[in-house]
Motif scaffolding. Sequence first.
Motif, PDB file in Angstrom:
ATOM      1  N   ARG A  28      -9.391 -19.737   7.636  1.00  0.00           N
ATOM      2  CA  ARG A  28      -9.131 -19.992   6.223  1.00  0.00           C
ATOM      3  C   ARG A  28      -7.780 -19.417   5.816  1.00  0.00           C
ATOM      4  O   ARG A  28      -7.281 -18.460   6.407  1.00  0.00           O
ATOM      5  N   VAL A  29      -7.207 -20.039   4.797  1.00  0.00           N
ATOM      6  CA  VAL A  29      -5.932 -19.570   4.269  1.00  0.00           C
ATOM      7  C   VAL A  29      -6.185 -18.334   3.413  1.00  0.00           C
ATOM      8  O   VAL A  29      -7.059 -18.333   2.542  1.00  0.00           O
ATOM      9  N   SER A  30      -5.443 -17.295   3.671  1.00  0.00           N
ATOM     10  CA  SER A  30      -5.621 -16.042   2.943  1.00  0.00           C
ATOM     11  C   SER A  30      -5.256 -16.207   1.473  1.00  0.00           C
ATOM     12  O   SER A  30      -4.348 -16.955   1.116  1.00  0.00           O
ATOM     13  N   TYR A  31      -5.972 -15.488   0.605  1.00  0.00           N
ATOM     14  CA  TYR A  31      -5.598 -15.458  -0.811  1.00  0.00           C
ATOM     15  C   TYR A  31      -4.246 -14.773  -0.989  1.00  0.00           C
ATOM     16  O   TYR A  31      -3.507 -15.075  -1.911  1.00  0.00           O
ATOM     17  N   ASN A  32      -3.972 -13.814  -0.112  1.00  0.00           N
ATOM     18  CA  ASN A  32      -2.789 -12.959  -0.256  1.00  0.00           C
ATOM     19  C   ASN A  32      -2.783 -12.301  -1.635  1.00  0.00           C
ATOM     20  O   ASN A  32      -1.741 -12.154  -2.277  1.00  0.00           O
ATOM     21  N   LEU A 104      -9.641   1.514  -1.891  1.00  0.00           N
ATOM     22  CA  LEU A 104      -8.460   0.968  -1.216  1.00  0.00           C
ATOM     23  C   LEU A 104      -7.222   1.809  -1.531  1.00  0.00           C
ATOM     24  O   LEU A 104      -6.398   2.082  -0.652  1.00  0.00           O
ATOM     25  N   LYS A 105      -7.112   2.221  -2.788  1.00  0.00           N
ATOM     26  CA  LYS A 105      -5.982   3.076  -3.174  1.00  0.00           C
ATOM     27  C   LYS A 105      -6.044   4.417  -2.454  1.00  0.00           C
ATOM     28  O   LYS A 105      -5.033   4.930  -1.976  1.00  0.00           O
ATOM     29  N   LYS A 106      -7.242   4.970  -2.365  1.00  0.00           N
ATOM     30  CA  LYS A 106      -7.433   6.269  -1.720  1.00  0.00           C
ATOM     31  C   LYS A 106      -6.970   6.244  -0.266  1.00  0.00           C
ATOM     32  O   LYS A 106      -6.359   7.207   0.223  1.00  0.00           O
ATOM     33  N   TYR A 107      -7.248   5.132   0.423  1.00  0.00           N
ATOM     34  CA  TYR A 107      -6.902   5.041   1.844  1.00  0.00           C
ATOM     35  C   TYR A 107      -5.559   4.338   2.085  1.00  0.00           C
ATOM     36  O   TYR A 107      -5.221   4.017   3.229  1.00  0.00           O
ATOM     37  N   GLY A 108      -4.824   4.098   1.018  1.00  0.00           N
ATOM     38  CA  GLY A 108      -3.482   3.541   1.158  1.00  0.00           C
ATOM     39  C   GLY A 108      -3.442   2.109   1.645  1.00  0.00           C
ATOM     40  O   GLY A 108      -2.475   1.677   2.284  1.00  0.00           O
ATOM     41  N   ILE A 109      -4.491   1.343   1.336  1.00  0.00           N
ATOM     42  CA  ILE A 109      -4.561  -0.059   1.763  1.00  0.00           C
ATOM     43  C   ILE A 109      -3.899  -0.918   0.690  1.00  0.00           C
ATOM     44  O   ILE A 109      -4.407  -1.037  -0.422  1.00  0.00           O
ATOM     45  N   ARG A 110      -2.782  -1.531   1.040  1.00  0.00           N
ATOM     46  CA  ARG A 110      -1.967  -2.214   0.038  1.00  0.00           C
ATOM     47  C   ARG A 110      -2.254  -3.705  -0.109  1.00  0.00           C
ATOM     48  O   ARG A 110      -2.034  -4.282  -1.174  1.00  0.00           O
ATOM     49  N   ASN A 111      -2.718  -4.350   0.955  1.00  0.00           N
ATOM     50  CA  ASN A 111      -2.881  -5.802   0.904  1.00  0.00           C
ATOM     51  C   ASN A 111      -4.000  -6.260   1.843  1.00  0.00           C
ATOM     52  O   ASN A 111      -4.653  -5.439   2.493  1.00  0.00           O
ATOM     53  N   GLU A 112      -4.208  -7.574   1.935  1.00  0.00           N
ATOM     54  CA  GLU A 112      -5.298  -8.124   2.739  1.00  0.00           C
ATOM     55  C   GLU A 112      -5.130  -7.825   4.229  1.00  0.00           C
ATOM     56  O   GLU A 112      -6.112  -7.541   4.920  1.00  0.00           O
ATOM     57  N   ASP A 113      -3.913  -7.910   4.729  1.00  0.00           N
ATOM     58  CA  ASP A 113      -3.683  -7.651   6.156  1.00  0.00           C
ATOM     59  C   ASP A 113      -4.074  -6.222   6.526  1.00  0.00           C
ATOM     60  O   ASP A 113      -4.693  -5.988   7.569  1.00  0.00           O
ATOM     61  N   GLU A 114      -3.720  -5.276   5.665  1.00  0.00           N
ATOM     62  CA  GLU A 114      -4.066  -3.875   5.929  1.00  0.00           C
ATOM     63  C   GLU A 114      -5.567  -3.645   5.777  1.00  0.00           C
ATOM     64  O   GLU A 114      -6.158  -2.846   6.514  1.00  0.00           O
ATOM     65  N   PHE A 115      -6.182  -4.356   4.841  1.00  0.00           N
ATOM     66  CA  PHE A 115      -7.633  -4.263   4.650  1.00  0.00           C
ATOM     67  C   PHE A 115      -8.353  -4.800   5.888  1.00  0.00           C
ATOM     68  O   PHE A 115      -9.325  -4.214   6.372  1.00  0.00           O
ATOM     69  N   LYS A 116      -7.863  -5.908   6.411  1.00  0.00           N
ATOM     70  CA  LYS A 116      -8.451  -6.507   7.615  1.00  0.00           C
ATOM     71  C   LYS A 116      -8.377  -5.535   8.791  1.00  0.00           C
ATOM     72  O   LYS A 116      -9.366  -5.339   9.511  1.00  0.00           O
ATOM     73  N   PHE A 117      -7.226  -4.929   8.983  1.00  0.00           N
ATOM     74  CA  PHE A 117      -7.064  -3.969  10.077  1.00  0.00           C
ATOM     75  C   PHE A 117      -7.976  -2.762   9.873  1.00  0.00           C
ATOM     76  O   PHE A 117      -8.602  -2.268  10.820  1.00  0.00           O
ATOM     77  N   TRP A 118      -8.077  -2.288   8.646  1.00  0.00           N
ATOM     78  CA  TRP A 118      -8.914  -1.125   8.319  1.00  0.00           C
ATOM     79  C   TRP A 118     -10.380  -1.397   8.653  1.00  0.00           C
ATOM     80  O   TRP A 118     -11.097  -0.516   9.130  1.00  0.00           O
ATOM     81  N   LEU A 119     -10.818  -2.634   8.440  1.00  0.00           N
ATOM     82  CA  LEU A 119     -12.215  -3.001   8.678  1.00  0.00           C
ATOM     83  C   LEU A 119     -12.562  -3.164  10.155  1.00  0.00           C
ATOM     84  O   LEU A 119     -13.733  -3.348  10.494  1.00  0.00           O
ATOM     85  N   THR A 120     -11.580  -3.107  11.036  1.00  0.00           N
ATOM     86  CA  THR A 120     -11.878  -3.197  12.469  1.00  0.00           C
ATOM     87  C   THR A 120     -12.515  -1.907  12.979  1.00  0.00           C
ATOM     88  O   THR A 120     -13.059  -1.876  14.084  1.00  0.00           O
ATOM     89  N   LYS A 143     -15.593  -9.990   5.654  1.00  0.00           N
ATOM     90  CA  LYS A 143     -14.956 -10.209   6.956  1.00  0.00           C
ATOM     91  C   LYS A 143     -14.660 -11.691   7.175  1.00  0.00           C
ATOM     92  O   LYS A 143     -13.629 -12.054   7.743  1.00  0.00           O
ATOM     93  N   GLY A 144     -15.566 -12.546   6.711  1.00  0.00           N
ATOM     94  CA  GLY A 144     -15.347 -13.986   6.835  1.00  0.00           C
ATOM     95  C   GLY A 144     -14.113 -14.433   6.067  1.00  0.00           C
ATOM     96  O   GLY A 144     -13.314 -15.237   6.560  1.00  0.00           O
ATOM     97  N   LEU A 145     -13.941 -13.905   4.857  1.00  0.00           N
ATOM     98  CA  LEU A 145     -12.764 -14.250   4.050  1.00  0.00           C
ATOM     99  C   LEU A 145     -11.479 -13.756   4.700  1.00  0.00           C
ATOM    100  O   LEU A 145     -10.414 -14.349   4.512  1.00  0.00           O
ATOM    101  N   LEU A 146     -11.593 -12.674   5.467  1.00  0.00           N
ATOM    102  CA  LEU A 146     -10.421 -12.105   6.131  1.00  0.00           C
ATOM    103  C   LEU A 146     -10.254 -12.614   7.563  1.00  0.00           C
ATOM    104  O   LEU A 146      -9.438 -12.100   8.324  1.00  0.00           O
ATOM    105  N   ASN A 147     -11.044 -13.638   7.912  1.00  0.00           N
ATOM    106  CA  ASN A 147     -10.976 -14.258   9.246  1.00  0.00           C
ATOM    107  C   ASN A 147     -11.299 -13.291  10.381  1.00  0.00           C
ATOM    108  O   ASN A 147     -10.694 -13.341  11.457  1.00  0.00           O
ATOM    109  N   ILE A 148     -12.264 -12.414  10.130  1.00  0.00           N
ATOM    110  CA  ILE A 148     -12.793 -11.554  11.185  1.00  0.00           C
ATOM    111  C   ILE A 148     -14.062 -12.234  11.701  1.00  0.00           C
ATOM    112  O   ILE A 148     -15.002 -12.436  10.937  1.00  0.00           O
ATOM    113  N   PRO A 149     -14.109 -12.637  12.980  1.00  0.00           N
ATOM    114  CA  PRO A 149     -15.248 -13.398  13.509  1.00  0.00           C
ATOM    115  C   PRO A 149     -16.584 -12.676  13.326  1.00  0.00           C
ATOM    116  O   PRO A 149     -16.675 -11.460  13.493  1.00  0.00           O
TER     117      PRO A 149
END
Length: 211
Positions: A28-32, A104-120, A143-149
Amino acid sequence: MKALINARILADYILNLSNFCITDREERVSYNHIGALLADVILQSGLNYKHVVFPRVQRILIEYSEYNTTTSFHKLLDENGPRYVINWTHPEKINRIMSVISLLKKYGIRNEDEFKFWLTSEENVEILLALKGIGPKTIDYLKGLLNIPGVAVDRHVKAFIAQAGLRLNDYSEIKKTVEFSADLLGISRSSIDYSIWVYMSEKQYIISKNK
């Protein structure tokens, strides 16, 4: 071991369904846009997606397109109020959105890409699960919205499992069964999730049409 046995039963059931098609789920195309992502994830539970959730997500993307990062969207909520920005009055879901964006602010997660990596990290998933109102289904949907299988266990998956003759109620047990079944069939876990959704949605449409 039990999940693997159930997975074999489910895989055999799928192979014997003449009208079940394995449909590859395109990435899926990211919302960004962190705000649009959180509105989708938090509002979708128990609500009509097409008529209630989607219009609100689209409004955020169009009217607040420049507030797409965690910091800027959090500032927008502070200045204008989350009820106005999200266009939602019930405090439960509003509080949930605020809890997640604060995390997200507490852990310094700025955008969807960083959120996706954090969720791994499973440790990070547990941190998110500790928030009130965030359960395994919400995590899998996110995870589905962030394209994590993976597989998000919804009513379609539960009904399909029951049709296969499996009497499973535990979320984790159902999830493992479907994911292992995908592995046995040699397809991606996202594809089996989407294929079940398509199959059950079409079946439901045919039933309602013939009433």
